[in-house]
Design a protein around this motif. Structure first.
Motif, mmCIF file in Angstrom:
data_model
loop_
_atom_site.group_PDB
_atom_site.id
_atom_site.type_symbol
_atom_site.label_atom_id
_atom_site.label_comp_id
_atom_site.label_asym_id
_atom_site.label_seq_id
_atom_site.Cartn_x
_atom_site.Cartn_y
_atom_site.Cartn_z
ATOM 1 N N THR A 1 0.852 -1.596 -0.376
ATOM 2 C CA THR A 1 0.072 0.233 -0.170
ATOM 3 C C THR A 1 0.798 1.294 -0.255
ATOM 4 O O THR A 1 1.028 1.194 1.342
ATOM 5 C CB THR A 1 -0.750 -0.395 1.324
ATOM 6 N N PRO A 2 0.611 1.961 -0.890
ATOM 7 C CA PRO A 2 0.786 3.689 -0.798
ATOM 8 C C PRO A 2 1.312 4.247 0.202
ATOM 9 O O PRO A 2 -0.294 4.548 0.916
ATOM 10 C CB PRO A 2 0.394 4.032 -2.361
ATOM 11 N N ILE A 3 1.671 4.711 1.233
ATOM 12 C CA ILE A 3 2.178 5.316 2.028
ATOM 13 C C ILE A 3 2.503 6.397 2.173
ATOM 14 O O ILE A 3 3.491 6.432 1.729
ATOM 15 C CB ILE A 3 2.347 4.403 3.680
ATOM 16 N N GLU A 4 1.993 7.156 3.585
ATOM 17 C CA GLU A 4 2.557 8.668 3.670
ATOM 18 C C GLU A 4 2.923 8.585 5.148
ATOM 19 O O GLU A 4 3.259 8.206 6.084
ATOM 20 C CB GLU A 4 2.195 9.563 3.069
ATOM 21 N N ILE B 1 9.258 -1.005 13.049
ATOM 22 C CA ILE B 1 8.410 -0.767 13.808
ATOM 23 C C ILE B 1 7.970 0.594 13.168
ATOM 24 O O ILE B 1 8.874 1.711 13.750
ATOM 25 C CB ILE B 1 7.986 -0.911 14.986
ATOM 26 N N GLY B 2 6.586 1.573 12.777
ATOM 27 C CA GLY B 2 6.598 2.760 12.339
ATOM 28 C C GLY B 2 4.925 3.150 12.235
ATOM 29 O O GLY B 2 3.832 2.156 12.073
ATOM 30 N N PHE B 3 5.182 5.068 12.160
ATOM 31 C CA PHE B 3 3.691 5.196 12.098
ATOM 32 C C PHE B 3 3.876 5.500 10.877
ATOM 33 O O PHE B 3 4.519 6.098 10.364
ATOM 34 C CB PHE B 3 3.439 6.216 12.895
ATOM 35 N N SER B 4 2.630 5.074 10.419
ATOM 36 C CA SER B 4 1.928 5.538 8.740
ATOM 37 C C SER B 4 0.484 5.846 8.415
ATOM 38 O O SER B 4 -0.297 5.404 9.499
ATOM 39 C CB SER B 4 2.793 4.663 7.660
ATOM 40 N N THR B 5 0.480 6.800 8.027
ATOM 41 C CA THR B 5 -0.700 7.210 7.077
ATOM 42 C C THR B 5 -0.873 6.256 5.410
ATOM 43 O O THR B 5 -0.372 6.356 4.801
ATOM 44 C CB THR B 5 -1.188 8.846 6.354
ATOM 45 N N ALA B 6 -1.976 4.909 5.368
ATOM 46 C CA ALA B 6 -2.357 4.966 4.199
ATOM 47 C C ALA B 6 -2.792 5.643 3.215
ATOM 48 O O ALA B 6 -4.201 6.702 3.221
ATOM 49 C CB ALA B 6 -3.105 3.579 3.685
ATOM 50 N N LEU B 7 -2.088 6.759 1.565
ATOM 51 C CA LEU B 7 -2.678 7.208 1.248
ATOM 52 C C LEU B 7 -3.975 7.281 0.586
ATOM 53 O O LEU B 7 -5.191 7.566 0.711
ATOM 54 C CB LEU B 7 -2.380 7.532 -0.186
ATOM 55 N N ASP B 8 -4.465 5.710 0.737
ATOM 56 C CA ASP B 8 -5.935 4.983 0.445
ATOM 57 C C ASP B 8 -6.981 5.336 1.878
ATOM 58 O O ASP B 8 -8.438 5.659 1.617
ATOM 59 C CB ASP B 8 -6.320 3.713 -0.212
ATOM 60 N N GLY B 9 -6.353 5.723 2.737
ATOM 61 C CA GLY B 9 -6.667 5.730 4.040
ATOM 62 C C GLY B 9 -7.296 4.495 4.811
ATOM 63 O O GLY B 9 -8.006 5.066 6.130
ATOM 64 N N THR C 1 4.681 -7.436 9.455
ATOM 65 C CA THR C 1 3.895 -5.741 8.754
ATOM 66 C C THR C 1 4.660 -5.063 10.704
ATOM 67 O O THR C 1 3.613 -5.386 11.894
ATOM 68 C CB THR C 1 3.026 -5.547 8.612
ATOM 69 N N GLY C 2 4.742 -4.420 10.799
ATOM 70 C CA GLY C 2 5.541 -3.063 11.801
ATOM 71 C C GLY C 2 4.883 -2.085 11.628
ATOM 72 O O GLY C 2 4.385 -1.154 12.254
ATOM 73 N N GLY C 3 4.030 -1.422 10.355
ATOM 74 C CA GLY C 3 3.129 -0.366 10.543
ATOM 75 C C GLY C 3 1.982 -0.010 10.822
ATOM 76 O O GLY C 3 1.129 -1.040 11.255
ATOM 77 N N ILE C 4 1.765 0.127 11.755
ATOM 78 C CA ILE C 4 0.924 1.016 12.676
ATOM 79 C C ILE C 4 0.072 2.214 11.837
ATOM 80 O O ILE C 4 0.497 3.630 12.138
ATOM 81 C CB ILE C 4 0.944 1.825 14.208
ATOM 82 N N ARG C 5 -1.128 2.043 11.014
ATOM 83 C CA ARG C 5 -1.529 3.063 10.474
ATOM 84 C C ARG C 5 -2.256 3.877 11.515
ATOM 85 O O ARG C 5 -3.599 3.845 12.270
ATOM 86 C CB ARG C 5 -2.908 2.148 9.789
ATOM 87 N N GLU C 6 -2.603 5.128 10.987
ATOM 88 C CA GLU C 6 -3.669 6.138 11.387
ATOM 89 C C GLU C 6 -4.376 6.877 10.384
ATOM 90 O O GLU C 6 -4.523 6.473 8.929
ATOM 91 C CB GLU C 6 -2.172 6.438 11.865
ATOM 92 N N THR C 7 -5.264 7.545 10.629
ATOM 93 C CA THR C 7 -6.141 8.658 9.633
ATOM 94 C C THR C 7 -5.081 9.293 9.146
ATOM 95 O O THR C 7 -4.064 9.610 9.789
ATOM 96 C CB THR C 7 -7.434 8.645 10.549
ATOM 97 N N VAL C 8 -6.132 10.140 7.991
ATOM 98 C CA VAL C 8 -5.040 11.139 7.539
ATOM 99 C C VAL C 8 -4.954 12.046 8.540
ATOM 100 O O VAL C 8 -3.382 12.576 8.578
ATOM 101 C CB VAL C 8 -5.539 11.923 6.036
ATOM 102 N N ALA C 9 -5.933 12.798 8.805
ATOM 103 C CA ALA C 9 -5.653 13.614 9.712
ATOM 104 C C ALA C 9 -5.051 12.952 10.895
ATOM 105 O O ALA C 9 -3.359 14.650 11.036
ATOM 106 C CB ALA C 9 -6.997 13.915 10.266
ATOM 107 N N ASP C 10 -4.887 12.076 11.856
ATOM 108 C CA ASP C 10 -3.652 12.161 12.353
ATOM 109 C C ASP C 10 -2.803 12.307 12.050
ATOM 110 O O ASP C 10 -1.557 12.111 12.595
ATOM 111 C CB ASP C 10 -3.875 10.601 13.647
#
Length: 181
Positions: free
Chosen positions: A119-122, A135-143, A154-163
Motif C-alpha cells: 500500500t502507498p503510505i506517507e 516498527i513505525g507509524f504511517s498513513t495509507a494514501l487510500d485512508g 508487518t510493523g506499520g501502525i496505521r493512522e487516519t490522514v488527519a492523525d
C-alpha cells in the motif's frame, strides 16, 4: 553388524538430542510471563486485556515530558506536550508485530513510500525494530486502516490522514516514543 565407530556416533547423536530437548524444556519453563504471552491477533490476548482499554485517558505509566505514547492493548496513541498536557489522542491500526514496552526515539522518517503490504503510505515515523521488522507509524494514501495479516510480518501502525499529519508534525527525529501495554 554395525561398526563400533557408527555405534559411538549414534550414541553421541542421541545424547546431544536429549541434551538439546532438556535445555529447550528448561528454557520454556523459565520464560518470563510477558514473553510467553501470545502475539497480537491470537484469541487469548483479548481475554488478558486490563480494565477499560477504550479509555482516552493518558496511561499512568507512560513517562514524563514531551513524547509520543503508544498503548499496545488499547491501540491508541497520545501526543504529549512538555508540560504533560495531551495535545491529541487517537486510535491506530497496528501491524502484526508489536514493539516491546519501553522507551524509544524516532530514528528515521519518510515522506512517502510503499508499505510492506504494498500500500502507498506517507508520513512514516520509524522508532523500533523487532526481529528485523521495522516498527513505525504511517498513513495509507487510500485512508485504509487494515486488520493485520498474521501471515505477514508487518510493523506499520496505521493512522487516519488527519492523525498522520499530526504525528508527522510532532514526531521529529529524536522525539521520544514510550510504548506501554
Amino acid at each position: 553388524m554395525p561398526s563400533s565407530s557408527s555405534t559411538f556416533v549414534a550414541g553421541l547423536t542421541a545424547a546431544a538430542l536429549a541434551t538439546v530437548g532438556f535445555l529447550a524444556f528448561q528454557a520454556s519453563a523459565n520464560m518470563p510471563a510477558d514473553l510467553a504471552e501470545p502475539r497480537r491477533g491470537a484469541p487469548a490476548k483479548a481475554a488478558k486485556a486490563p480494565g477499560n482499554i477504550a479509555s482516552t485517558a493518558l496511561p499512568d505509566d507512560s513517562g514524563v515530558g514531551e513524547r509520543v505514547v503508544y498503548a499496545l492493548m488499547a491501540d491508541r496513541v497520545w501526543l504529549v506536550a512538555a508540560d504533560g498536557r495531551v495535545k491529541r489522542t487517537f486510535k491506530v491500526a497496528p501491524g502484526s508485530v508489536d514493539p516491546l514496552p519501553g522507551s524509544y526515539s524516532v530514528g528515521s522518517r519518510s515522506g512517502a513510500i510503499t508499505g510492506t503490504d504494498g500500500t502507498p503510505i506517507e508520513h512514516v515515523v520509524r522508532f523500533a525494530e523487532v526481529d528485523e521488522v521495522v516498527i513505525g507509524f504511517s498513513t495509507a494514501l487510500d485512508g485504509s486502516l487494515p486488520e493485520p495479516d498474521p501471515r505477514v510480518q508487518t510493523g506499520g501502525i496505521r493512522e487516519t490522514v488527519a492523525d498522520g499529519d499530526a504525528m508527522w508534525a510532532f514526531a521529529t527525529i529524536g522525539r521520544r516514543v514510550d510504548v506501554v501495554r
